[in-house]
Design a protein around this motif. Structure first.
Motif, mmCIF file in Angstrom:
data_model
loop_
_atom_site.group_PDB
_atom_site.id
_atom_site.type_symbol
_atom_site.label_atom_id
_atom_site.label_comp_id
_atom_site.label_asym_id
_atom_site.label_seq_id
_atom_site.Cartn_x
_atom_site.Cartn_y
_atom_site.Cartn_z
ATOM 1 N N ALA A 267 0.833 -1.205 0.000
ATOM 2 C CA ALA A 267 0.000 0.000 0.000
ATOM 3 C C ALA A 267 0.870 1.259 0.000
ATOM 4 O O ALA A 267 0.538 2.253 -0.654
ATOM 5 C CB ALA A 267 -0.932 -0.003 1.208
ATOM 6 N N LEU A 268 1.994 1.221 0.708
ATOM 7 C CA LEU A 268 2.906 2.366 0.723
ATOM 8 C C LEU A 268 3.468 2.625 -0.666
ATOM 9 O O LEU A 268 3.557 3.779 -1.088
ATOM 10 C CB LEU A 268 4.038 2.145 1.720
ATOM 11 N N LEU A 269 3.857 1.578 -1.379
ATOM 12 C CA LEU A 269 4.381 1.771 -2.735
ATOM 13 C C LEU A 269 3.374 2.502 -3.612
ATOM 14 O O LEU A 269 3.734 3.411 -4.362
ATOM 15 C CB LEU A 269 4.749 0.429 -3.362
ATOM 16 N N ALA A 270 2.108 2.130 -3.534
ATOM 17 C CA ALA A 270 1.070 2.785 -4.325
ATOM 18 C C ALA A 270 0.892 4.241 -3.890
ATOM 19 O O ALA A 270 0.807 5.145 -4.739
ATOM 20 C CB ALA A 270 -0.240 2.018 -4.206
ATOM 21 N N ALA A 271 0.856 4.479 -2.578
ATOM 22 C CA ALA A 271 0.694 5.847 -2.072
ATOM 23 C C ALA A 271 1.879 6.723 -2.459
ATOM 24 O O ALA A 271 1.710 7.891 -2.845
ATOM 25 C CB ALA A 271 0.508 5.824 -0.557
ATOM 26 N N LEU A 272 3.082 6.177 -2.387
ATOM 27 C CA LEU A 272 4.280 6.936 -2.775
ATOM 28 C C LEU A 272 4.269 7.279 -4.259
ATOM 29 O O LEU A 272 4.616 8.392 -4.649
ATOM 30 C CB LEU A 272 5.548 6.136 -2.452
ATOM 31 N N ALA A 273 3.882 6.330 -5.086
ATOM 32 C CA ALA A 273 3.823 6.584 -6.534
ATOM 33 C C ALA A 273 2.838 7.711 -6.827
ATOM 34 O O ALA A 273 3.138 8.622 -7.611
ATOM 35 C CB ALA A 273 3.442 5.311 -7.285
#
Length: 96
Positions: free
Chosen positions: A20-26
């Motif tokens: 979920a963090l990877l998606a939010a960061l992107a």
């Protein structure tokens, strides 16, 4: 000559929320780039994969970038992905 600043922001993540963090960061970095023209990259520490770093290079307007960065971090809820007791550490560097 305009001073160019490089930003390095590091923190420890909650490993259970990594995807979920990877998606939010992107999403955050795309909107930050649209607002400031500065592209970001994400890195992981080699010997500690729960320590991540965001890198933003060549920032020309420090005040604008830092205001936008703070706003985007909040609006995308990035602090919710940090490990307990962790904070985002921001470092600024310039050419020697």
């Amino acid at each position: 000559m305009t001073l160019r600043i490089d930003y390095y922001i590091y923190y420890r993540i909650d490993a259970a929320r990594e995807i979920a963090l990877l998606a939010a960061l992107a999403d955050m970095q795309a909107s930050l780039q649209a607002a400031t023209g500065v592209a970001g990259r994400v890195r992981r520490r080699l010997d500690d994969p729960q320590t991540w770093m965001e890198v933003y290079e060549g920032v020309r307007n420090q005040r604008l970038f830092e205001l936008e960065l703070g706003s985007h971090v909040l609006s995308h809820g990035l602090n919710d992905f940090l490990a307990p007791e962790s904070v985002r550490h921001l470092e600024r560097f310039r050419a020697a």
